[in-house]
Write an enzyme that holds these catalytic residues in place. Structure first.
Site, PDB file in Angstrom:
ATOM      1  CG  HIS B 259      -8.333  23.389  51.904  1.00  0.00           C
ATOM      2  ND1 HIS B 259      -9.294  22.586  51.542  1.00  0.00           N
ATOM      3  CD2 HIS B 259      -8.452  23.577  53.514  1.00  0.00           C
ATOM      4  CE1 HIS B 259      -9.980  22.063  52.840  1.00  0.00           C
ATOM      5  NE2 HIS B 259      -9.317  22.855  54.029  1.00  0.00           N
ATOM      6  CD  GLU B 260      -6.218  25.620  55.499  1.00  0.00           C
ATOM      7  OE1 GLU B 260      -7.140  26.307  56.168  1.00  0.00           O
ATOM      8  OE2 GLU B 260      -5.804  24.571  55.778  1.00  0.00           O
ATOM      9  CG  HIS B 263     -11.338  27.201  55.628  1.00  0.00           C
ATOM     10  ND1 HIS B 263     -12.537  26.426  55.679  1.00  0.00           N
ATOM     11  CD2 HIS B 263     -10.349  25.946  55.521  1.00  0.00           C
ATOM     12  CE1 HIS B 263     -12.651  25.126  55.979  1.00  0.00           C
ATOM     13  NE2 HIS B 263     -11.274  24.641  55.777  1.00  0.00           N
ATOM     14  CD  GLU B 289     -12.989  20.949  54.688  1.00  0.00           C
ATOM     15  OE1 GLU B 289     -12.765  21.881  55.698  1.00  0.00           O
ATOM     16  OE2 GLU B 289     -12.164  20.496  54.170  1.00  0.00           O
TER      17      GLU B 289
END
Lengths: 495, 495
Positions: B259-260, B263, B289
């Site tokens: 997830h990160e 980003h 996101e």
């Protein structure tokens, strides 16, 4: 009113500067490689904003008004300290500040490459620019006796070149025969003990442990890994120290950590109510170094210290140290021998490294020594002072980062630190007759409290010289250090 | 001329703000406990200086002049973006900015305690103050239809409450029966697989590996450990992502890192030549996101991805996973079931958590819901939407930090991210028919390049809505996400 406004303004400037401290710490610990260039932009911007905040008319107005009001002794000392920093800053033309920032940024990069390739010629033009700019800086700041005074003053407020030269001459005169006697003693310290295998993870745990033992508050600080260890007091409750681990070099991390711990304990015990103002700031680099040297050497390389800690260290590296006794280990960590590299030097020869640099940088500044002739002059002195022939400039005049970073006038503070530490320790032992036995039982709190009471808590309330006289009743002298070294080494080397 | 001066000024502001980013990253990774209070001072100072730099007359003058000159399309987009940020900032009275900073600083502390003790009453007055101030903020910024629009606009420029509500209503209408069908399918995913023993050091290595595999540049970034994972793009060449390791929770670190990483890849591929200006800044939180969700779920929880990576993961945790097949593992990481905690929710129920918050915060802002009635309203909705009875507020309305931090209008961007990701992936698959087979062979470069070309490289050149239409030819819709979820779960749950 103007006093408190002035302090508020300075606190704000210090808070902004503390952001640069964190940027600098991060640069040397965790910054990814590709972030280097932008980190330079960040640091340059914060430095400029701090400088602008300092030299703004508001600062001048608040200073003048505060100087005209009735102040307590502490307040007056604070205002004088701010005045000193302000006066120095406004004397520097912005173009000079910018030129120095650029020259030292480029200089450090050039130095790193040059050191790596033992290529002084490639560094020479950068150093030339820096020396020229430092000469301009000295002229802008102004001086009475020696241009070096103007640079020295930034790191050791109030110190004079001629006085340091006298002090260092006396020191050298006694150091040289002591070192010669050690070399002729026929006794060789078992240095190889320190070059055996010391697993890094165990070293790390030991470093963290000893740092806390002697008084570094880990809940208000950190110990991280870096290439060239340093201590950075970010701000209240946040002081970062660093070290490096090398499996084949016990002394590097252990004594390096104790050294930075000494700096860290100073930073952690400055009076927080004065944060951001001179009374909340370390006295001078010489006094700062006295704290690091005191814990690294006067405590860390002492017999009582190893009486307390030998068993733990031996158990930590059981297979490595099974055949070593406490006495042999103590001898190994107190090996004295002339060597090329300052940061690896022992307590005696270290000061000769400093004297060499101190004299060379004076000559560079006056022009008595041309930049092009630096390697020759360096090597000649190494031969004379250490009886060593420098094989390449990386082991000679390219070994230190300082000049490439514009830090001219900084080196003498290292030996000042040794001298102050020795003189303070004489007094500490007089004030606390049980100090050695405290240390021998692993108790360091009393010494730490003594240092905080006598040194840390005063910030810049007194100059380094005044502080020394207040604590020890005497001006700084080379004698305490020489007495200490002679006593220690006569026992170790039977001289 | 005025355009480039304006950009220069904004770059400087961004550089100063990036110091705050590093301060924030450090606060959540390495800051010693006692440094917390001073860190607040540092962050407040930098925030104030950035705000002052933005609202200064010079900015207004440069903006007006630049707006009156002939500009390229890109330049015009940049000036419009700066205008947007400037206009919002000058509308906020300084007292309100300061009051919000204080209220949210106190609020976060109060929230942390209240969450820990499941004591909403102790947090209530803090939340009341924050909601009151956010209402003032909405009024100061101004709005046409709904006060929530004014807050939403900060995170998702141009988004409208009423349009989001319509979109989310459609989504909810289709999600609820899908989730019900899964629950009634009689098939239960083998969730326990993920709760076995996964040694932390192996997880760390795996996380670092997969992060680099999918395209995070470790020479321009870092992966560190924190409590609540985040990504912080410090500046060019320096992006920090974080994760957390729990021996008994494989999914937490693995999918959290992916997830990160999503980003981080966005931040690392913004056009560096536009750094500090809108064209060098991420489009919106919703688009941001979409990048994290895309790598975490659309790639990371997909069959092709596990075809490529299952063997390595199984070998890494050999004793833990010896009895598990790729299919069973795939089923475990795609377990769907209503639960209390948003950040642990699966791809389907997650969006219901967002819709719940989105509706409650609208009601808080208008006053239709009193702060005191929040726990009751929360629990009632949890019952209705999830058929779950909330046992304590720590598992209910106290679970998220957002409101205590003044982040009202932020939650919907999470579901927008899911919707955008789904719609982008449809297009990516259309543009690259071999995408699934690329992923199945562990090749992610083509997808990453597609994302950079279509999304990252544009910064804020287009609004999120415009970007979506440019890429997919259609406005944002709930359909792609629903089609994706139905396809995936019909296979897994036989529905």
């Amino acid at each position: 009113m103007s006093y408190s406004k002035l302090c508020e303004r300075e606190r704000e400037r210090a808070t902004l500067a503390s952001c640069a401290s964190l940027l600098g710490w991060d640069e040397r610990t965790y910054l990814p490689a590709k972030g280097q260039a932008f980190r330079g932009d960040q640091l340059a911007l914060v430095a400029r904003l701090c400088h602008e905040m300092l030299i703004a008319k508001e600062t001048a107005d608040l200073l003048s008004t505060a100087e005209g009001t009735t102040l307590s002794d502490a307040e007056r000392a604070n205002v004088q300290g701010i005045r000193r920093v302000y006066d120095r800053a406004v004397k520097l033309p912005t173009e000079l500040v910018v030129a120095l920032a650029k020259a030292t940024s480029a200089g450090q990069n050039a130095w790193e490459q040059a050191k790596h390739q033992n290529d002084f010629a490639s560094f020479q033009p950068y150093l030339q620019t820096i020396i020229d700019l430092k000469r301009e800086e000295a002229k802008a700041v102004g001086y009475v006796d020696h241009p070096y005074d103007a640079l020295l003053d930034e790191f050791e407020p109030g110190a004079k070149t001629i006085e340091l030269q006298r002090l260092f001459d006396k020191l050298q005169k006694e150091l040289v025969p002591l070192i010669a006697a050690i070399q002729q003693s026929g006794i060789e310290a078992p240095r190889e003990i320190l070059e055996r295998s010391y697993p890094v993870e165990s070293q790390r745990q030991l470093s963290e442990w000893i740092s806390e033992q002697v008084g570094f508050d880990r809940s208000a600080g950190r110990l991280d890994v870096t290439v060239h260890p340093f201590c950075s007091g970010i701000g209240p409750g946040d002081c970062r120290i660093t070290t490096r681990y090398n499996e084949r070099a016990f002394a590097e991390a252990f004594f390096g950590t104790l050294h930075e711990t000494g700096h860290g304990i100073y930073e952690q015990n400055l009076p927080v109510e004065y944060f951001g103002t001179p009374l909340g700031t370390a006295c001078s680099l010489g006094i700062h170094e006295s704290q690091s040297r005191l814990w690294e050497n006067f405590v860390g390389r002492s017999k009582p210290f190893w009486h307390a800690n030998w068993k733990r260290v031996q158990q930590t590296f059981a297979s490595t140290l099974s055949d070593v006794t406490e006495d042999r280990f103590y001898a190994a960590i107190n090996d004295v021998r002339p060597s090329f590299i300052r940061i690896e030097a022992d307590e005696a020869t270290y000061n000769l490294h400093i004297i060499l640099r101190f004299e060379l940088e004076q000559a560079l500044l006056t022009g008595d020594l041309k930049v092009a002739d630096l390697p020759g002059a360096w090597n000649e002195r190494m031969q004379k002072m250490f009886n060593l022939k420098v094989p390449r400039d990386g082991l000679g005049c390219l070994q230190d980062v300082h000049w490439s970073a514009g830090l001219v006038g900084y080196f003498p503070t290292y030996t000042l630190g040794n001298l102050y530490a020795a003189q303070f320790m004489v007094q500490a032992n007089a004030d606390m007759p049980d100090l050695a036995s405290q240390i021998a039982s692993g108790q360091y709190a009393k010494l730490k409290t003594w240092l905080t009471t006598n040194i840390h808590s005063h910030g810049q309330r007194y100059s380094a010289g005044e502080l020394c006289e207040r604590i020890t009743g005497k001006p700084l002298s080379h004698q305490p250090l020489m007495t200490y070294l002679k006593a220690k080494y006569s026992e170790l080397y039977g001289i």
